[in-house]
Structures are given as structure tokens and as C-alpha cells.
Design an enzyme around this catalytic site. Structure first.
Site, PDB file in Angstrom:
ATOM      1  N   THR A  60       0.834  -1.205   0.000  1.00  0.00           N
ATOM      2  CA  THR A  60       0.000   0.000   0.000  1.00  0.00           C
ATOM      3  C   THR A  60       0.869   1.256   0.000  1.00  0.00           C
ATOM      4  OG1 THR A  60      -0.113  -0.316   2.375  1.00  0.00           O
ATOM      5  CG2 THR A  60      -2.076  -0.895   1.130  1.00  0.00           C
ATOM      6  N   GLY A  73      16.585 -11.898   3.374  1.00  0.00           N
ATOM      7  CA  GLY A  73      15.583 -12.468   2.464  1.00  0.00           C
ATOM      8  C   GLY A  73      14.351 -13.022   3.155  1.00  0.00           C
ATOM      9  N   ALA A  74      14.126 -12.611   4.406  1.00  0.00           N
ATOM     10  CA  ALA A  74      12.959 -13.128   5.130  1.00  0.00           C
ATOM     11  C   ALA A  74      11.801 -12.139   5.106  1.00  0.00           C
ATOM     12  CB  ALA A  74      13.344 -13.453   6.569  1.00  0.00           C
ATOM     13  N   ASP A  80       9.604   0.563   4.780  1.00  0.00           N
ATOM     14  CA  ASP A  80      10.693  -0.108   5.497  1.00  0.00           C
ATOM     15  C   ASP A  80      11.656   0.897   6.116  1.00  0.00           C
ATOM     16  OD1 ASP A  80       9.418  -2.167   4.300  1.00  0.00           O
ATOM     17  OD2 ASP A  80      11.053  -2.699   2.938  1.00  0.00           O
TER      18      ASP A  80
HETATM   19  C1  GLA Z   1       8.937  -4.216   0.430  1.00  0.00           C
HETATM   20  C2  GLA Z   1       9.140  -2.744   0.069  1.00  0.00           C
HETATM   21  C3  GLA Z   1       8.156  -1.850   0.834  1.00  0.00           C
HETATM   22  C4  GLA Z   1       6.720  -2.346   0.683  1.00  0.00           C
HETATM   23  C5  GLA Z   1       6.647  -3.843   0.971  1.00  0.00           C
HETATM   24  C6  GLA Z   1       5.268  -4.400   0.688  1.00  0.00           C
HETATM   25  O1  GLA Z   1       9.280  -4.454   1.770  1.00  0.00           O
HETATM   26  O2  GLA Z   1      10.451  -2.340   0.363  1.00  0.00           O
HETATM   27  O3  GLA Z   1       8.278  -0.527   0.385  1.00  0.00           O
HETATM   28  O4  GLA Z   1       6.203  -2.034  -0.574  1.00  0.00           O
HETATM   29  O5  GLA Z   1       7.587  -4.578   0.212  1.00  0.00           O
HETATM   30  O6  GLA Z   1       4.345  -3.870   1.564  1.00  0.00           O
END
Ligand code: GLA
Length: 377
Positions: free
Chosen positions: A33, A118-119, A169
Site C-alpha cells: 500500500t 531475504g525473510a 521499510d
Molecule cells: C517491500 C518494500 C516496501 C513495501 C513492501 C510491501 O518491503 O520495500 O516498500 O512495498 O515490500 O508492503
């Protein structure tokens, strides 16, 4: 980890530097989102990247990764980009600070981490925000604000790592606060902290060990689908779309783009429903929405995989309150909200069944909601 880093740093560079750390993240709900201008609900966790850093008086960066057992050395100009992918994160952060008019000089660094790679726990955002925070402290008197630090990490992904990610993130990694999840409006960047201590429940991650690499995965393609639908609707992002709007243009877009947008529009509302439910302590609703998200990510957004769907099925069978794939997808882990009394049985059953089918157990990752980027005292 700290002692190991200190020893290595002293041996390599003969002096002592300053220690910084930043965290990986979980996300309770609100997946894919962020780049659609919607809401996310992440929190930083007690799995970190930690780095010792000292200015070295040159114009070169010299850095050693304890976990990868590799050394990289690079300059700070655009043409100096290192070849190792892990070093490009650090190079990217330096470049993005410089592009914004900030200062970066040569430095030495040693780093290590315990964010599983990678988790889906954002080890890369932890690395970016650890260095962004440190370089802001060391060379810029902390004059770069926290949002800009998060954006520096995000731009690093876009411009140096090939992932057209959203802001979630890096935001979580920079703004994380112990004991709190955060609801972030990815359009206005308004955010609110939500104390998260679901009494009687545990939050546990199960890592399928299926590795994903967002760069080569269809992550960027998912984003393009959303952007195409938004453009067709004449809006900036799907944040402003309703299911009625989408249905009106159904015949003008591909079936695939329709499914992608349907998921995003549904997810936007689910985050808000979860926020309301959390305030009321209604974890049954929180869990129900998590299952709905999994269904959407698996069937409409198609970012799940057989192993994660299987873990989700096991959770359902074991009466787990909520379970879903977490993060970008294409592997990684599920996040599970489990009643205390069902926890042991769930873990034992998931391990046994998964092992029977795939020849290895999923890795259980217990998480504590913790602080984001900081200087270690
Ligand atoms: C990855 C991306 C985030 C987000 C998520 C899915 O972690 O880095 O920006 O889009 O996927 O929610």
C-alpha cells in the site's frame, strides 16, 4: 555482535569508532500500500544491523562486512560505485546525502547484523538507515531530519539497488519506537504511534526459508500495474480509488491489472479497520483482516508462494487468530497472531507438517517491538 565488531574494527583500523545500529521491521497489516499512497502499520524489531564507524580523513570509504566476510573500498563520486551489492547500499546512502547538499567524508566501518536476510524483515532498510543515521550524526550535526533519512534509504533502493520500493521499510527503521507500532499515511507522511502489547497473544514469524530478491522479482511490475490503473482513473495513486471506480473501468484494463488494483483498494480499508479494532482490543477482527490480506496477496496480487500458503493453512487449522505473508512477498515469512495457549501446538504442528512436505522446518522468529536507528551508548 558488538564485541565482534569492536575487535574487527580495532584489528583493521587500529582505532576506535562510534557504534550505531538500526532495526529490521515487521508490518502488522498494509502490504503493497505504501507506493499506492495508502496506510501501513509497521514497527521496528529487536533484530538489527550494527556498525562501528570513524572518519578517516581521506575521501575513501573502507568497509568490512563481518557476515559476508568481504571488504570494499570506494570513493564518493558517482563513478566510484562498488561492485558488491551489499556495498552499493552504503555507497547509495553516501551519494543520496551528497545529492541533497549534505556532507560525507571518507570513513572506515565494520558492520554485522542479525536481521535474517531475504525473510521480508527489511535487512536492507536496516543497513541503509544505520549508515544514514550515522553519517548524519558524524558529518552533518544531525541537521538532516528523520523523514529525509528515510527517503535517503528509499532513494538508495531506487537509484543504486534496482528496487522501486515504497517508504515503509525505511520509515519503520528510522522512526521505530520500543513497544509501539506506527500507522503511517504514506501520502501525507502523518504518523501515529500505537502501543502494541496484545495481552494473551504472541506475535511470531515463521520463515519459510524461500529466498526472495525483490530486484529480480516482479515487485516493480506490481507497482507498474497499480500506476497504470491509477493513470487510467485519472488519479495520482490508488489511495483515491474505490471498488466502484475500478469496476467502471474494468473493461478498459487487463484482467491482471484489475486483480492487482482490487487487492490494493481492499487492503487500504483493512488497515483502517485494524487500527479501530486495535484501539478496542478486538484482536479477533485484527486476525480476521490478516487472513483476508493473505488471501488477497496470494490470489489477487500473486506475491505468495506454495510454502507460504501452506504455512497460512496450517495456522488456520491450528486456530491461530491471524496469519499472513509479510513484506514484499515471493518468499520470506508469515506473521502470526497466536493466543498464548495455542502457541506451542501451533509451532510444533507447523514445524512437523512443513518438514514433512518440504524437507526442512520453518524458522521460528520471535520479535520484540524495539527502537529504530540510534547511536549505541
Ligand atoms: C517491500 C518494500 C516496501 C513495501 C513492501 C510491501 O518491503 O520495500 O516498500 O512495498 O515490500 O508492503
Amino acid at each position: 555482535m558488538e564485541a565482534k565488531i569492536k575487535k574487527e574494527f580495532k584489528e583493521r583500523f587500529g582505532i576506535e569508532g562510534t557504534m550505531y545500529a538500526s532495526a529490521g521491521r515487521i508490518n502488522l497489516i498494509g502490504e503493497h500500500t505504501d507506493y499506492n499512497g495508502g496506510f501501513v502499520f509497521p514497527g521496528a524489531i529487536d533484530k538489527v544491523i550494527m556498525a562501528e564507524i570513524a572518519a578517516n580523513g581521506t575521501d575513501k570509504v573502507r568497509v568490512y562486512s563481518i557476515d559476508i566476510k568481504e571488504y570494499a573500498e570506494f570513493g564518493l563520486n558517482e563513478e566510484d560505485a562498488p561492485t558488491q551489492s551489499w556495498a552499493r547500499y552504503i555507497f547509495g546512502v553516501c551519494r543520496e546525502i551528497l545529492k541533497r547538499g549534505g556532507k560525507v567524508k571518507g570513513f572506515d566501518a565494520v558492520f554485522a547484523g542479525n536481521v535474517p536476510l531475504g525473510a521480508g524483515l527489511s535487512s536492507s532498510a536496516a543497513l541503509e538507515s544505520c549508515f544514514a543515521f550515522a553519517l548524519n550524526d558524524m558529518f552533518n550535526d544531525n541537521s538532516i531530519d528523520k523523514f529525509e533519512l528515510a527517503k535517503i534509504g528509499q532513494s538508495t533502493e531506487h537509484n543504486y539497488c534496482g528496487v522501486n520500493c515504497g517508504i515503509m521499510d525505511q520509515f519503520a527503521s528510522v522512526f521505530g519506537k520500543k513497544g509501539n507500532l506506527m500507522r503511517l499515511d504514506c501520502r501525507s507522511l502523518e504518523h501515529e504511534y500505537y502501543p502494541f502489547n496484545p495481552e494473551g497473544y504472541k506475535l511470531v514469524l515463521l520463515d519459510s526459508k524461500v529466498k526472495h530478491e525483490l530486484k529480480d522479482s516482479p515487485y516493480n511490475k506490481r507497482r507498474q500495474s497499480c500506476e497504470r490503473v491509477a493513470a487510467r482513473l485519472g488519479i495520482e495513486t490508488l489511495r483515491d480509488a474505490t471498488m466502484e471506480d475500478l469496476d467502471k473501468i474494468k473493461s478498459d484494463i487487463t484482467a491482471e491489472d484489475y486483480m492487482r488494483a482490487r487487492y490494493v483498494i481492499g487492503e487500504k480499508d483493512r488497515v483502517l479497520a485494524v487500527c479501530d479494532a486495535l484501539v478496542k482490543g478486538d484482536y479477533e477482527t485484527v486476525g480476521k483482516k490478516m487472513y483476508e490480506t493473505h488471501e488477497g496477496l496470494s490470489k489477487d496480487y500473486e506475491v505468495s508462494c506454495e510454502e507460504l500458503d501452506y504455512l497460512n493453512d496450517i495456522a488456520k487449522e491450528c486456530g491461530v487468530t491471524g496469519s499472513r505473508i509479510m513484506g514484499g512477498g515471493f518468499g520470506g515469512c508469515t506473521i502470526n497472531l497466536v493466543k498464548d495457549e495455542l502457541y506451542d501446538n501451533f509451532i510444533a504442528t507447523a514445524k512437523a507438517k512443513f518438514n514433512e512436505k518440504y524437507g526442512h522446518e520453518p524458522v521460528v522468529i520471535d520479535v520484540v517491538i524495539s527502537d529504530g536507528a540510534h547511536k549505541c551508548e
